[in-house]
Design a protein around this motif. Sequence first.
Motif, short mmCIF file in Angstrom:
data_model
loop_
_atom_site.label_atom_id
_atom_site.label_comp_id
_atom_site.label_asym_id
_atom_site.label_seq_id
_atom_site.Cartn_x
_atom_site.Cartn_y
_atom_site.Cartn_z
N VAL A 271 0.85 -1.19 0.00
CA VAL A 271 0.00 0.00 0.00
C VAL A 271 0.88 1.23 0.00
O VAL A 271 1.80 1.35 0.82
CB VAL A 271 -0.92 0.01 1.24
N LYS A 272 0.61 2.16 -0.93
CA LYS A 272 1.43 3.36 -1.05
C LYS A 272 0.54 4.60 -1.02
O LYS A 272 -0.52 4.63 -1.65
CB LYS A 272 2.25 3.33 -2.34
N GLU A 273 1.00 5.63 -0.33
CA GLU A 273 0.29 6.90 -0.32
C GLU A 273 0.39 7.55 -1.69
O GLU A 273 1.44 7.49 -2.35
CB GLU A 273 0.91 7.80 0.74
N LEU A 274 -0.69 8.15 -2.15
CA LEU A 274 -0.73 8.82 -3.45
C LEU A 274 -0.69 10.34 -3.26
O LEU A 274 -1.46 10.89 -2.47
CB LEU A 274 -2.00 8.43 -4.20
N ARG A 275 0.19 11.01 -4.03
CA ARG A 275 0.34 12.46 -3.89
C ARG A 275 0.25 13.15 -5.26
O ARG A 275 0.37 12.52 -6.30
CB ARG A 275 1.69 12.79 -3.25
N ASN A 276 0.09 14.45 -5.19
CA ASN A 276 0.10 15.31 -6.38
C ASN A 276 -0.88 14.86 -7.46
O ASN A 276 -0.47 14.51 -8.57
CB ASN A 276 1.51 15.40 -6.96
N PRO A 277 -2.18 14.91 -7.22
CA PRO A 277 -2.82 15.39 -5.98
C PRO A 277 -3.15 14.26 -5.03
O PRO A 277 -3.29 13.11 -5.44
CB PRO A 277 -4.09 16.04 -6.50
N SER A 278 -3.31 14.62 -3.75
CA SER A 278 -3.89 13.68 -2.79
C SER A 278 -5.40 13.75 -2.93
O SER A 278 -5.96 14.85 -3.03
CB SER A 278 -3.48 14.06 -1.36
N VAL A 279 -6.02 12.61 -2.94
CA VAL A 279 -7.48 12.54 -3.08
C VAL A 279 -8.06 11.93 -1.81
O VAL A 279 -7.62 10.85 -1.40
CB VAL A 279 -7.90 11.71 -4.31
N THR A 280 -8.99 12.62 -1.20
CA THR A 280 -9.56 12.16 0.07
C THR A 280 -11.07 12.27 0.02
O THR A 280 -11.62 13.24 -0.51
CB THR A 280 -9.04 13.02 1.25
N ARG A 281 -11.73 11.29 0.53
CA ARG A 281 -13.19 11.34 0.64
C ARG A 281 -13.56 11.58 2.11
O ARG A 281 -12.86 11.13 3.02
CB ARG A 281 -13.84 10.05 0.14
N GLN A 282 -14.65 12.26 2.34
CA GLN A 282 -15.15 12.52 3.69
C GLN A 282 -16.28 11.53 4.01
O GLN A 282 -17.24 11.41 3.24
CB GLN A 282 -15.66 13.95 3.82
#
Length: 307
Positions: free
Chosen positions: A257-268
């Motif tokens: 599992v890797k964090e995704l950046r540029n852009p970071s996408v987040t759901r609330q």
Amino acid sequence: MRIDFLGLHAFVAIAERGSFQMAAAHLNLSQTALSHRIRKLEDNLGVKLLSRTTREVSLTSAGLGLLPRVRALIDEMGASLDAIRGLGKVRQERLAIACLPTIAAGLMPSILPTFRKDHPDVMLRIHDNAATEIAELVENGTVEFAITLVSAHRWDFNIQTLARDPFVLICHRDSPLGNGAAVTWADIDEQPLVRISTHTGNRMMIDDALGSRRETLNWRYEVQHIASAIGVVRSGVAMAVVPRMALSSAEMTGLRVKELRNPSVTRQIGIVSKRAVPLSAIATDLRKLVVRELTARNRALGARKAG
């Protein structure tokens, strides 16, 4: 005319047992009290129902005609009362909620053991539907509350935002991306990816965040559910972008599992219910467990990022 139910019960008890003594014991009455009930019933009807001697009790012709009718009346009344009790039991021991499939798989297994311990007799129905379908279930009253994507435009819902759930990349352990904890979208431009069907809120959030750039990615496969996407990744033929919470209950052996950046996408993620409609006591208890678990996970995620 008022129906003398006590007298009718006494009459049936005597007729079925053939004895005032046995009927009195069955009804937990004295023989004097039982005799009083029968005498009152006969006086109200104006006929003798029982013929009593020192040796036996028998039914008169009027009593023989009345007995099957009284039995049917008592049976019908008992069935009606059982049905009413059943309705009350259903209201007390059934609960319906809705949640996103990723929440159903990733969050609910941590909550259900405690809920079952507190409410062992409750039948809980979980509608694990897409976000658009969940909104309809809350609106029409099918469910008492839902755990779903937060939508600020629903004025008719009570909304409590509880967690920010980032999208992450999952890949095979032998992925060419290496061992780093994070990657950018540019890093996966050429990598084969599996995407989730367009009917899900998760797919729409990614598409909105990436804009036209989404079409430059190498979408090689498409599935309906995140569990299917994880299976494709496990085969080694593609990678997938999924919400972090979706992996809480997934078997991750052989995956990274890797964090995704540029852009970071987040759901609330939050809890929604219909405005001005109070929750039942059982729903309130379950809601508290959900709030506690989601709050704890959100704090843990924040601590990991800070570290």
